[in-house]
Scaffold this motif. Structure first.
Motif, PDB file in Angstrom:
ATOM      1  N   VAL A 144       0.860  -1.178   0.000  1.00  0.00           N
ATOM      2  CA  VAL A 144       0.000   0.000   0.000  1.00  0.00           C
ATOM      3  C   VAL A 144       0.902   1.235   0.000  1.00  0.00           C
ATOM      4  O   VAL A 144       1.652   1.459   0.950  1.00  0.00           O
ATOM      5  N   VAL A 145       0.840   2.015  -1.074  1.00  0.00           N
ATOM      6  CA  VAL A 145       1.597   3.259  -1.163  1.00  0.00           C
ATOM      7  C   VAL A 145       0.727   4.379  -0.584  1.00  0.00           C
ATOM      8  O   VAL A 145      -0.356   4.653  -1.092  1.00  0.00           O
ATOM      9  N   ILE A 146       1.183   4.999   0.494  1.00  0.00           N
ATOM     10  CA  ILE A 146       0.403   6.019   1.198  1.00  0.00           C
ATOM     11  C   ILE A 146       0.865   7.399   0.750  1.00  0.00           C
ATOM     12  O   ILE A 146       2.002   7.797   1.009  1.00  0.00           O
ATOM     13  N   ALA A 147      -0.036   8.121   0.063  1.00  0.00           N
ATOM     14  CA  ALA A 147       0.332   9.435  -0.477  1.00  0.00           C
ATOM     15  C   ALA A 147       0.548  10.449   0.627  1.00  0.00           C
ATOM     16  O   ALA A 147       1.490  11.254   0.576  1.00  0.00           O
ATOM     17  N   GLY A 148      -0.331  10.445   1.636  1.00  0.00           N
ATOM     18  CA  GLY A 148      -0.217  11.424   2.703  1.00  0.00           C
ATOM     19  C   GLY A 148      -1.361  11.326   3.682  1.00  0.00           C
ATOM     20  O   GLY A 148      -2.157  10.386   3.641  1.00  0.00           O
ATOM     21  N   ILE A 149      -1.437  12.301   4.563  1.00  0.00           N
ATOM     22  CA  ILE A 149      -2.456  12.350   5.607  1.00  0.00           C
ATOM     23  C   ILE A 149      -3.413  13.499   5.300  1.00  0.00           C
ATOM     24  O   ILE A 149      -2.986  14.604   4.972  1.00  0.00           O
ATOM     25  N   VAL A 150      -4.713  13.227   5.406  1.00  0.00           N
ATOM     26  CA  VAL A 150      -5.720  14.271   5.183  1.00  0.00           C
ATOM     27  C   VAL A 150      -6.484  14.526   6.476  1.00  0.00           C
ATOM     28  O   VAL A 150      -6.628  13.648   7.320  1.00  0.00           O
ATOM     29  N   TRP A 151      -6.970  15.746   6.605  1.00  0.00           N
ATOM     30  CA  TRP A 151      -7.640  16.165   7.824  1.00  0.00           C
ATOM     31  C   TRP A 151      -9.062  15.649   7.881  1.00  0.00           C
ATOM     32  O   TRP A 151      -9.820  15.741   6.938  1.00  0.00           O
ATOM     33  N   ASN A 152      -9.414  15.049   9.030  1.00  0.00           N
ATOM     34  CA  ASN A 152     -10.764  14.540   9.273  1.00  0.00           C
ATOM     35  C   ASN A 152     -11.097  14.855  10.726  1.00  0.00           C
ATOM     36  O   ASN A 152     -10.868  14.049  11.611  1.00  0.00           O
ATOM     37  N   PRO A 153     -11.622  16.051  11.007  1.00  0.00           N
ATOM     38  CA  PRO A 153     -11.859  16.472  12.392  1.00  0.00           C
ATOM     39  C   PRO A 153     -12.618  15.418  13.189  1.00  0.00           C
ATOM     40  O   PRO A 153     -13.583  14.854  12.662  1.00  0.00           O
ATOM     41  N   PRO A 154     -12.183  15.054  14.417  1.00  0.00           N
ATOM     42  CA  PRO A 154     -11.094  15.709  15.163  1.00  0.00           C
ATOM     43  C   PRO A 154      -9.743  15.035  14.988  1.00  0.00           C
ATOM     44  O   PRO A 154      -8.830  15.290  15.767  1.00  0.00           O
ATOM     45  N   THR A 155      -9.598  14.151  13.994  1.00  0.00           N
ATOM     46  CA  THR A 155      -8.328  13.456  13.805  1.00  0.00           C
ATOM     47  C   THR A 155      -7.954  13.521  12.334  1.00  0.00           C
ATOM     48  O   THR A 155      -8.450  14.357  11.590  1.00  0.00           O
TER      49      THR A 155
END
Length: 274
Positions: free
Chosen positions: A76-87
């Protein structure tokens, strides 16, 4: 980012009823990925978590010895982290599996950009004897002992298969110390962790989804795997593949080895924007 409402999604019965259970081992490697590279994969509905032009991506390389469809490998190639309030949640740029059933499930049920691939592995076992400075001092006073172990050197060539076409994605070089059974504590402490992720927005599943992988395993920090670009046929260029490889080639900051892994994947839910 627009406000979102969550509703239950439907899923096919190919994997049986969720939650879906997996066991095996994995390497979870975190990289600093350029924000501009990650944004190429992430829908406009989401805001990228970034700082100084970088986000946190990397890859998850797993070898499952048991799953709803038996034994298979996954990258699994993980592009990045995206915001999903509250985490925050991870976003996968590409998922490669050497199982047609796992590929179909990932595409239709989980909304992943899954593709069938070939994992070619070459293993070399190098016996060695480790004697650190502290153990050398103990030997001097008659209290030390030499710890015999093996070092496994493995090259994994990952090739994406799309009908008659084959594209070399990358070569992953692993180097892992393998302690004797009586030193099983070297596998690290047992932990429980949750990996929430977004998915969807693909031709097979255009909806935006959210799902969670709950893990139980023994974890330890290891030396990051070395990743090199796979050989490409001259004249062939695929932007999606090139960007995925760019994620793999970015700077590693932490590598975690998961042993005795048990993973429980919950059914995804549909996220509808409003």
């Amino acid at each position: 980012m627009r406000s979102m409402e969550v509703e239950e999604t439907r899923y096919s019965s190919g994997y049986g009823k969720p939650p879906w259970l997996f066991s095996g081992s994995a390497l979870y490697q975190l990289h600093l990925v350029k924000a501009e590279t990650a944004r190429a994969f992430i829908p406009k509905d989401f805001r990228l978590v970034e700082a100084f032009g970088y986000t946190l991506g990397g890859f998850f390389l797993a070898s499952y010895d048991d799953s709803p469809v038996g034994v298979f490998d996954e990258l699994v190639v993980i592009a990045g982290i995206v915001w999903n309030p509250p985490t925050s949640c991870a976003w996968a740029a590409k998922v490669l599996v050497n199982s047609a059933e796992a590929c179909d499930h990932g595409r239709k049920d989980v909304g992943l950009p899954s593709q069938v691939a070939k994992f070619s592995k070459r293993m070399t076992a190098v016996p060695s004897t480790s004697e650190g400075k502290f153990n050398g001092f103990l030997n001097m006073i008659g209290l030390g002992r030499k710890l015999s172990h093996e070092k496994n050197l493995m090259d994994i060539d990952v090739t994406e298969i799309d009908g008659p076409a084959a594209t070399d994605i990358c070569i992953i070089k692993l180097s892992t110390d393998v302690p004797q059974p009586k030193f099983s504590e070297w596998m690290g402490p047992p932990i429980k962790m949750s990996l929430p992720s977004f998915s969807g927005n693909t031709e097979y599943n255009p909806k935006l989804l959210k799902y969670c992988c709950n893990l139980e395993c023994r974890v330890r920090a290891v030396k990051p795997a070395k990743v090199s670009k796979g050989s490409e046929e001259e004249g062939e260029e695929n932007d999606n593949v090139s960007l995925s490889v760019s994620v793999m080639l970015s700077k590693p900051i932490l590598a975690l080895e998961f042993n005795c892994l048990k993973m429980r994947v919950e059914p995804p839910t549909v996220i509808s924007t409003s």
